[in-house]
Design an enzyme around this catalytic site. Structure first.
Site, PDB file in Angstrom:
ATOM      1  N   GLU A  43      32.273 103.320 -30.926  1.00  0.00           N
ATOM      2  CA  GLU A  43      32.496 101.845 -30.558  1.00  0.00           C
ATOM      3  C   GLU A  43      32.383 101.695 -29.404  1.00  0.00           C
ATOM      4  O   GLU A  43      33.037 102.415 -28.589  1.00  0.00           O
ATOM      5  CB  GLU A  43      33.825 101.358 -31.230  1.00  0.00           C
ATOM      6  CG  GLU A  43      34.039  99.593 -31.227  1.00  0.00           C
ATOM      7  CD  GLU A  43      35.565  99.474 -31.512  1.00  0.00           C
ATOM      8  OE1 GLU A  43      36.473 100.269 -31.480  1.00  0.00           O
ATOM      9  OE2 GLU A  43      35.749  98.492 -31.976  1.00  0.00           O
ATOM     10  N   LYS A 114      32.092  93.597 -37.333  1.00  0.00           N
ATOM     11  CA  LYS A 114      33.501  94.115 -37.635  1.00  0.00           C
ATOM     12  C   LYS A 114      34.411  92.831 -37.984  1.00  0.00           C
ATOM     13  O   LYS A 114      34.386  91.737 -37.472  1.00  0.00           O
ATOM     14  CB  LYS A 114      34.138  94.472 -36.126  1.00  0.00           C
ATOM     15  CG  LYS A 114      35.212  95.115 -36.273  1.00  0.00           C
ATOM     16  CD  LYS A 114      35.887  95.788 -34.777  1.00  0.00           C
ATOM     17  CE  LYS A 114      37.183  96.656 -34.825  1.00  0.00           C
ATOM     18  NZ  LYS A 114      37.745  96.620 -33.494  1.00  0.00           N
ATOM     19  N   CYS A 157      35.871 101.019 -36.253  1.00  0.00           N
ATOM     20  CA  CYS A 157      37.278 101.344 -35.885  1.00  0.00           C
ATOM     21  C   CYS A 157      38.395 100.937 -36.527  1.00  0.00           C
ATOM     22  O   CYS A 157      38.913 101.605 -37.529  1.00  0.00           O
ATOM     23  CB  CYS A 157      37.226 100.804 -34.330  1.00  0.00           C
ATOM     24  SG  CYS A 157      38.501 101.393 -33.311  1.00  0.00           S
TER      25      CYS A 157
HETATM   26  O1  LIG Z   1      40.412  99.057 -25.948  1.00  0.00           O
HETATM   27  C1  LIG Z   1      39.278  98.602 -25.557  1.00  0.00           C
HETATM   28  O2  LIG Z   1      38.860  98.207 -24.488  1.00  0.00           O
HETATM   29  C2  LIG Z   1      38.154  98.464 -26.437  1.00  0.00           C
HETATM   30  N1  LIG Z   1      38.713  98.611 -27.942  1.00  0.00           N
HETATM   31  C3  LIG Z   1      37.966  98.204 -28.981  1.00  0.00           C
HETATM   32  O3  LIG Z   1      37.015  97.329 -28.463  1.00  0.00           O
HETATM   33  C4  LIG Z   1      38.615  98.223 -30.255  1.00  0.00           C
HETATM   34  C5  LIG Z   1      39.021  96.642 -30.405  1.00  0.00           C
HETATM   35  S1  LIG Z   1      40.347  95.976 -29.189  1.00  0.00           S
HETATM   36  N2  LIG Z   1      39.444  98.875 -30.320  1.00  0.00           N
HETATM   37  C6  LIG Z   1      40.338  99.127 -31.729  1.00  0.00           C
HETATM   38  O4  LIG Z   1      39.966  98.480 -32.767  1.00  0.00           O
HETATM   39  C7  LIG Z   1      41.313 100.384 -31.576  1.00  0.00           C
HETATM   40  C8  LIG Z   1      42.088 100.540 -33.141  1.00  0.00           C
HETATM   41  C9  LIG Z   1      43.283 101.348 -32.938  1.00  0.00           C
HETATM   42  O5  LIG Z   1      43.367 102.135 -32.024  1.00  0.00           O
HETATM   43  C10 LIG Z   1      44.132 101.694 -34.050  1.00  0.00           C
HETATM   44  O6  LIG Z   1      43.784 100.972 -35.062  1.00  0.00           O
HETATM   45  O7  LIG Z   1      45.093 101.977 -33.949  1.00  0.00           O
END
Ligand SMILES: O=C(O)CNC(=O)[C@H](CS)NC(=O)CCC(=O)C(=O)O
Length: 270
Positions: A43, A114, A157
């Site tokens: 991702e 997503k 993710c």
């Molecule tokens: O952090 C960033 O800048 C980029 N991250 C993302 O793009 C995505 C959405 S904010 N991260 C997750 O989905 C983490 C899930 C996760 O860590 C969990 O389910 O515990």
């Protein structure tokens, strides 16, 4: 379906599109030189940074990333999953967090937006509000049936926390579940591996989980441990904490064996 090598790429993407595409190309090259025919990128592989920067550069990121995936698949003659990158929604200034599967001849095989957005205050003090810039997909992922590589299901993710999505994929015949991620270091240390193994075991499917690792930007630390897990839940490869690749063999005979030994998919009541 034949036996083949798959690769889960692990990288430290930063707020610099070109730098990330260069890093991704090097790692795809590394995976292909080791014999991988199916290669997954994590991702945010092409851009990982502040939400406002991702939105400001949305069109450029989307175009460059799609072109890159088609070029890499053709140049290296492999099937590639781009595990999640922003594609602007026309109407509202948001983007879809999109995963794209591309064939060796550069054709799009599957696309998934997503559906579960990460709006969570993580106890380490970081606040995530993915829905402020991302529009949730409205459709469950479909399963792409490849004559050579098996039936491939997509996800992204945070989806990994929602087993019903993977049940949907396995009830549509999935053999291989892609779970590309940018898991936080804080949640990852306790949840990442357990969740991945659970999805593999309960669906008797291979799991291919490309990952972000290290310090991506500002205070964002990601967990790493890109891995490939077999349908019994055994970890076949783990990329550790540095950028690199996890490679393992995907075998139809192993799928058949595990599904004979543990026919839980056939015993579902609901
Ligand atoms: O952090 C960033 O800048 C980029 N991250 C993302 O793009 C995505 C959405 S904010 N991260 C997750 O989905 C983490 C899930 C996760 O860590 C969990 O389910 O515990």
């Amino acid at each position: 379906m034949k036996s083949y090598l798959a690769a889960a790429i692990q990288m430290t993407s930063v707020p610099d599109l070109q730098k990330n595409l260069d890093q991704a190309e090097e790692l795809i090259d590394l995976a292909v030189r080791q014999g991988a025919e199916l290669v997954g990128l994590p991702e945010n592989f092409s851009f990982m940074g502040e939400e406002k920067d991702k939105i400001a550069q949305g069109i450029a990121i989307a175009q460059a990333t799609e072109t890159f995936l088609h070029q890499m698949a053709q140049r290296f003659q492999v099937t590639i999953l781009g595990g999640g990158f922003p594609i602007p929604v026309n109407s509202n200034g948001k983007v879809y967090n999109t995963a794209l599967l591309v064939s060796p001849n550069g054709q799009e095989l599957a696309r998934y937006r997503k559906v579960h957005l990460f709006d969570v205050n993580v106890p380490d003090g970081n606040t995530y509000q993915e829905s402020s810039t991302v529009m949730a997909g409205q459709e469950l992922p479909s399963v792409y049936s490849s004559p050579d590589l098996g039936k491939i299901g997509l996800s992204i993710c945070y989806d990994v926390r929602f087993p019903e999505l993977y049940r949907h994929l396995s009830s549509h015949g999935a053999d291989v579940l892609f779970i590309p991620a940018a898991f936080t270091a804080f949640t990852g240390k306790d949840h990442w591996q357990v969740l991945l193994q659970s999805r593999a075991i309960e669906n008797t499917c291979y799991v291919i989980a490309p990952a972000q690792t290290g310090n991506n930007y500002h205070r964002r630390q990601t967990h790493g441990h890109a891995m490939i897990i077999d349908p019994w839940g055994v970890i076949l490869a783990d990329a550790g904490e540095k950028p690199g690749v996890a490679i393992a063999e995907i075998k139809p005979t192993r799928l058949e064996q595990v599904r004979r030994q543990m026919p839980s998919l056939q015993h579902r009541v609901f």
